[in-house]
Design an enzyme around this catalytic site. Structure first.
Site, PDB file in Angstrom:
ATOM      1  N   ARG A 162     -11.013  38.196  -1.934  1.00 53.43           N
ATOM      2  CA  ARG A 162     -12.834  36.913  -1.130  1.00 53.43           C
ATOM      3  C   ARG A 162     -13.010  36.656  -2.276  1.00 53.43           C
ATOM      4  NH1 ARG A 162     -12.572  37.439   4.162  1.00 53.43           N
ATOM      5  NH2 ARG A 162     -11.025  38.739   5.617  1.00 53.43           N
ATOM      6  N   ARG A 185     -13.853  31.985   8.341  1.00 47.04           N
ATOM      7  CA  ARG A 185     -13.757  33.685   7.042  1.00 47.04           C
ATOM      8  C   ARG A 185     -15.047  34.176   7.225  1.00 47.04           C
ATOM      9  NH1 ARG A 185      -9.212  34.208   5.879  1.00 47.04           N
ATOM     10  NH2 ARG A 185      -9.697  35.091   3.555  1.00 47.04           N
ATOM     11  N   HIS A 189     -22.291  30.586  16.791  1.00 45.48           N
ATOM     12  CA  HIS A 189     -21.793  32.053  17.229  1.00 45.48           C
ATOM     13  C   HIS A 189     -21.470  31.951  18.881  1.00 45.48           C
ATOM     14  CE1 HIS A 189     -19.483  35.402  17.591  1.00 45.48           C
ATOM     15  NE2 HIS A 189     -20.156  36.346  18.450  1.00 45.48           N
TER      16      HIS A 189
HETATM   17  C1  GRF Z   1     -17.069  26.983  17.910  1.00 45.43           C
HETATM   18  O1  GRF Z   1     -16.998  27.108  19.188  1.00 45.43           O
HETATM   19  C2  GRF Z   1     -17.921  27.854  17.476  1.00 45.43           C
HETATM   20  O2  GRF Z   1     -19.105  28.655  17.809  1.00 45.43           O
HETATM   21  C3  GRF Z   1     -16.708  29.093  16.796  1.00 45.43           C
HETATM   22  O3  GRF Z   1     -15.184  28.080  17.211  1.00 45.43           O
HETATM   23  C4  GRF Z   1     -16.016  26.840  17.404  1.00 45.43           C
HETATM   24  C5  GRF Z   1     -15.435  25.592  16.514  1.00 45.43           C
HETATM   25  O4  GRF Z   1     -15.185  25.182  17.030  1.00 45.43           O
HETATM   26  N1  GRF Z   1     -17.252  29.703  15.550  1.00 45.43           N
HETATM   27  P1  GRF Z   1     -15.516  23.294  16.239  1.00 45.43           P
HETATM   28  O5  GRF Z   1     -14.302  23.702  15.095  1.00 45.43           O
HETATM   29  O6  GRF Z   1     -16.763  23.076  16.612  1.00 45.43           O
HETATM   30  O7  GRF Z   1     -14.740  22.534  17.271  1.00 45.43           O
END
Ligand code: GRF
Length: 202
Positions: free
Chosen positions: A73, A99, A117
């Site tokens: 990592r 990640r 999130h």
């Molecule tokens: C979104 O729902 C984000 O909140 C989550 O993964 C998804 C990514 O969607 N962490 P995108 O790649 O922006 O279309």
């Protein structure tokens, strides 16, 4: 000019929403800010193809740092930081970047690292948020934009939006409803951050 670098792993729809908002809402004129680069940890990320298409129209650089090619990592994060720092970012935006980042990486960008999130944090950090909200019988689901700290899906909350959970929702239908909100909320939260930081600079 303040450079914004966006990190993605997947579809890139949040990244595209941010790029469009920056153009539509004239971030360059209003905040002296521009999207400088999109970096993906997956060469096959759909978002990367989208970013390449946008790159032509908006002058955005794209790069891939494939995490699978690094033994640890720490080694991956070091290479990622190198790709990011090539654009001297004032703000680093995680947009569906899947990640977990090392404390060293997070510390390097402290105060200028934000994430989105898909839950009402601090509820449901981690994965499968939509199914977990349905299983818990939640009547609303949410999305949170927050500053990134070393604790996963924690850190000061910058913005949240809420949608209803409908009786026949599946994780997929709920995710779609939340994602539509994400596309509104993330650009707004970033514009708010940019306007606050421009005030401090003045
Ligand atoms: C979104 O729902 C984000 O909140 C989550 O993964 C998804 C990514 O969607 N962490 P995108 O790649 O922006 O279309």
């Amino acid at each position: 000019m303040k450079n914004i670098v966006i990190l993605i792993s997947g579809g890139g729809s949040n990244m595209a929403a941010i790029v469009r908002a920056a153009e539509r809402d004239r971030w360059a004129e209003r905040f002296g800010a521009r999207i400088a680069a999109v970096v993906s940890n997956k060469a096959e990320a759909g978002g990367l193809a989208l970013a390449k298409a946008l790159a032509k129209a908006h002058g955005i650089a794209t790069a891939v740092v494939p995490h699978k090619e690094f033994p640890t990592r720490e080694a991956f994060d070091e290479a990622l930081a190198k790709a990011v720092d090539a654009h001297a970012p004032a703000l680093l935006v995680l947009a569906g970047f899947m990640r977990i980042l090392t404390p060293g990486f997070v510390g390097r960008y402290a105060g200028r690292l934000v994430n989105i999130h898909p839950s009402l944090l601090p509820a449901f950090p981690g994965l499968n948020t939509h199914q977990r909200a349905i299983d818990a019988g939640c009547k609303v689901a949410s999305v949170t934009v927050h500053q990134v700290t070393t604790e996963l899906d924690h850190g000061p909350i910058l913005a949240q939006a809420v949608v209803p959970v409908l009786p026949d929702d599946t994780a997929a239908t709920l995710a779609g409803r939340v994602l539509a909100q994400e596309h509104q909320l993330y650009p707004r939260a970033i514009a708010g951050w940019l306007s606050d930081t421009s005030c401090h600079i003045r």
